[in-house]
Write a protein that holds these residues in place. Structure first.
Motif, mmCIF file in Angstrom:
data_model
loop_
_atom_site.group_PDB
_atom_site.id
_atom_site.type_symbol
_atom_site.label_atom_id
_atom_site.label_comp_id
_atom_site.label_asym_id
_atom_site.label_seq_id
_atom_site.Cartn_x
_atom_site.Cartn_y
_atom_site.Cartn_z
ATOM 1 N N GLU A 270 7.620 7.024 -5.202
ATOM 2 C CA GLU A 270 6.478 6.376 -4.552
ATOM 3 C C GLU A 270 6.780 6.026 -3.100
ATOM 4 O OE1 GLU A 270 5.696 3.241 -7.396
ATOM 5 O OE2 GLU A 270 4.001 4.386 -8.230
ATOM 6 N N SER A 271 8.057 5.793 -2.805
ATOM 7 C CA SER A 271 8.431 5.446 -1.429
ATOM 8 C C SER A 271 8.325 6.638 -0.483
ATOM 9 C CB SER A 271 9.853 4.876 -1.387
ATOM 10 O OG SER A 271 10.829 5.907 -1.554
ATOM 11 N N ILE A 272 8.423 7.847 -1.029
ATOM 12 C CA ILE A 272 8.309 9.042 -0.180
ATOM 13 C C ILE A 272 6.965 9.739 -0.365
ATOM 14 C CG2 ILE A 272 10.803 9.403 -0.109
ATOM 15 C CD1 ILE A 272 10.487 11.624 -2.156
ATOM 16 N N ASN A 273 6.067 9.088 -1.114
ATOM 17 C CA ASN A 273 4.736 9.630 -1.341
ATOM 18 C C ASN A 273 3.990 9.762 -0.008
ATOM 19 O OD1 ASN A 273 2.445 10.509 -2.641
ATOM 20 N ND2 ASN A 273 1.793 8.469 -3.271
ATOM 21 N N LEU A 275 4.375 11.348 2.501
ATOM 22 C CA LEU A 275 5.200 11.951 3.546
ATOM 23 C C LEU A 275 5.799 13.272 3.056
ATOM 24 C CD1 LEU A 275 6.518 11.726 6.336
ATOM 25 C CD2 LEU A 275 8.417 10.521 5.241
ATOM 26 N N LEU A 276 6.416 13.241 1.871
ATOM 27 C CA LEU A 276 7.111 14.430 1.374
ATOM 28 C C LEU A 276 6.417 15.080 0.183
ATOM 29 C CD1 LEU A 276 10.811 13.152 1.489
ATOM 30 C CD2 LEU A 276 9.482 14.271 3.294
ATOM 31 N N LEU A 277 5.716 14.275 -0.622
ATOM 32 C CA LEU A 277 5.141 14.779 -1.866
ATOM 33 C C LEU A 277 3.626 14.667 -1.846
ATOM 34 C CD1 LEU A 277 7.658 13.040 -4.304
ATOM 35 C CD2 LEU A 277 7.763 15.390 -3.433
ATOM 36 N N ASP A 278 2.986 15.423 -2.737
ATOM 37 C CA ASP A 278 1.536 15.385 -2.857
ATOM 38 C C ASP A 278 1.128 14.132 -3.628
ATOM 39 O OD1 ASP A 278 -1.039 16.010 -4.483
ATOM 40 O OD2 ASP A 278 -1.053 17.518 -2.893
ATOM 41 N N SER A 279 0.300 13.293 -3.041
ATOM 42 C CA SER A 279 -0.025 11.997 -3.637
ATOM 43 C C SER A 279 -0.817 12.139 -4.935
ATOM 44 C CB SER A 279 -0.794 11.125 -2.646
ATOM 45 O OG SER A 279 -1.980 11.771 -2.223
ATOM 46 N N GLN A 280 -1.710 13.117 -5.028
ATOM 47 C CA GLN A 280 -2.479 13.310 -6.256
ATOM 48 C C GLN A 280 -1.561 13.676 -7.417
ATOM 49 O OE1 GLN A 280 -5.152 16.672 -6.320
ATOM 50 N NE2 GLN A 280 -6.158 16.016 -8.219
ATOM 51 N N ILE A 281 -0.618 14.557 -7.138
ATOM 52 C CA ILE A 281 0.325 14.973 -8.181
ATOM 53 C C ILE A 281 1.214 13.809 -8.591
ATOM 54 C CG2 ILE A 281 2.329 16.446 -8.633
ATOM 55 C CD1 ILE A 281 0.936 18.559 -6.822
ATOM 56 N N LEU A 282 1.711 13.052 -7.624
ATOM 57 C CA LEU A 282 2.587 11.932 -7.949
ATOM 58 C C LEU A 282 1.834 10.863 -8.744
ATOM 59 C CD1 LEU A 282 5.320 10.650 -7.827
ATOM 60 C CD2 LEU A 282 4.729 9.679 -5.606
ATOM 61 N N ASP A 283 0.605 10.579 -8.363
ATOM 62 C CA ASP A 283 -0.193 9.600 -9.108
ATOM 63 C C ASP A 283 -0.363 10.041 -10.554
ATOM 64 O OD1 ASP A 283 -0.443 8.031 -6.874
ATOM 65 O OD2 ASP A 283 -2.478 8.679 -6.388
ATOM 66 N N CYS A 284 -0.623 11.318 -10.747
ATOM 67 C CA CYS A 284 -0.781 11.874 -12.088
ATOM 68 C C CYS A 284 0.518 11.731 -12.879
ATOM 69 C CB CYS A 284 -1.187 13.343 -11.978
ATOM 70 S SG CYS A 284 -1.444 14.166 -13.545
ATOM 71 N N PHE A 285 1.626 11.998 -12.224
ATOM 72 C CA PHE A 285 2.940 11.924 -12.873
ATOM 73 C C PHE A 285 3.266 10.494 -13.294
ATOM 74 C CE2 PHE A 285 7.669 11.650 -12.420
ATOM 75 C CZ PHE A 285 7.989 12.496 -13.475
ATOM 76 N N VAL A 286 3.046 9.552 -12.392
ATOM 77 C CA VAL A 286 3.366 8.149 -12.675
ATOM 78 C C VAL A 286 2.553 7.633 -13.863
ATOM 79 C CG1 VAL A 286 3.208 5.813 -11.744
ATOM 80 C CG2 VAL A 286 4.156 7.646 -10.334
ATOM 81 N N ASN A 287 1.363 8.174 -14.052
ATOM 82 C CA ASN A 287 0.505 7.724 -15.145
ATOM 83 C C ASN A 287 1.005 8.139 -16.524
ATOM 84 O OD1 ASN A 287 -1.359 6.313 -13.621
ATOM 85 N ND2 ASN A 287 -2.624 8.116 -13.235
#
Length: 350
Positions: A270-273, A275-287
């Motif tokens: 989440e700290s590199i969201n 900037l480096l990673l796709d936010s939609q994908i990361l949000d989906c992953f965290v869920n």
């Protein structure tokens, strides 16, 4: 069943999940009463955690996101593929797709996808287990993003074989315990192009799957490798694998560093969201990733200790406490639903 650090394992404990010395060959079976010899064998493999079953955790069911038989078959497949590549070449696309389909079918049969990866990695078996975990996690994201069956298959193939180019990287560099020199890191970085070259020459593997090997180290800010692509230039599959590759690497013990727990791995992502990673994908992953999976030992803000025995829909844990703040045993056990405890929280896990 619960997961404990190897430093807390003692002779006489009962193993709750079998241990495999290379990810696919059994070393000690589930239900075995551990002896000093067993513990020495386990420690020699670099294993830092075990699942045990005891009176405190006998009613706790910890489920892997896929069946054991599927995981073992997939790890064995990756082991055979990466060890025999130089002698016999790559397996057929049909064999690769068959493994991906088995993983996908297991995930789709789950009533609710909450990730708990129960594999116990060894240093020697890391690469094979890592490839399988990245495939599992990537498919879960793909399902949540509502990809179609053919898209999920393409994603799964690319994720499973994202590191295949490492078969052509010298093992002394791959397994180096100390920091890599600039020249050595440049050699490591070649694995992405080498992997792409391998996959694009296998009949039946799509260009999109092959691109995962090429681009899973690209970053949204354009500072990744090998092509310095920016967010809109990176294919969806590669952006998914970028997230799952980092997560599984962070939560795995490596020769050159110790792993971090799921909670801190998620915080890092989440700290590199953005900037480096796709936010939609990361949000989906965290869920779908609980910060404290069922079976995890935790220490509370009060100094008490216990184990996560359940999760609510927001992944907030229910904790069974068995150790008081002064280190004495707590009996009868106390169960706390952290959703209703504003000033009572987990400070660490092991």
């Amino acid at each position: 069943m619960r997961k404990i650090n190897i430093s807390n394992c003692q002779a006489g404990m009962t193993l709750g999940k079998a241990v495999y010395y290379d990810g696919s060959s059994m070393l000690i079976d589930e239900g075995t009463v551990l002896t000093p010899s067993h513990l020495a064998q386990i420690a020699s493999l670099g294993i830092t955690e075990l699942y045990i079953q005891d009176s405190f955790s006998k009613d706790i069911i910890v489920k892997d996101v896929i069946r054991d038989i599927t995981r073992l078959e997939a790890i064995h497949f990756m082991k055979q593929t990466m060890e025999k590549y130089s002698l016999e070449g790559m397996p057929s696309s049909g064999n690769i797709i068959s493994i991906v389909d088995k993983i996908l079918n297991d995930i789709l049969k789950s009533e609710e996808i909450i990730v708990n990866l129960m594999d116990i990695k060894t240093f020697d078996g890391y690469t094979f287990s890592h490839s399988v975990n990245v495939c599992i996690l990537s498919l879960i994201i793909g399902i949540k993003l509502k990809l179609g069956q053919s898209e999920l298959r393409e994603l799964g193939v690319g994720a499973l074989l994202h590191d295949i180019g490492k078969v052509l990287i010298p093992t002394d560099i791959l397994n180096k315990k100390s920091s890599l020199s600039n020249d050595e890191f440049e050699v490591i970085k070649r694995h992405s192009r080498l992997g792409y070259d391998i996959l694009k020459n296998i009949q039946g593997i799509s260009e999109k799957s092959a691109l995962v090997a090429l681009n899973h180290h690209e970053r949204c800010d354009g500072k990744g490798y090998p092509m310095a692509l920016q967010k809109q230039e990176i294919h969806l599959y590669s952006k998914i694998v970028a997230v799952t590759d980092i997560f599984d690497a962070l939560t795995s013990d490596r020769i050159y560093r110790k792993k971090i727990d799921t909670f801190n791995a998620i915080n890092y992502l989440e700290s590199i969201n953005n900037l480096l990673l796709d936010s939609q994908i990361l949000d989906c992953f965290v869920n779908v990733i609980p910060p404290y999976p069922i079976g995890t030992e935790v220490t509370m803000s009060s100094g008490e200790k216990g184990i996560v025995i359940g999760l609510n829909k927001s992944h907030i844990p229910i904790v069974r406490l068995n150790v008081n703040s002064d280190g004495t045993s707590k009996y009868p056990y106390e169960e706390i639903n952290l959703e209703s405890c504003n000033n009572y929280f987990i400070v660490s896990s092991s």
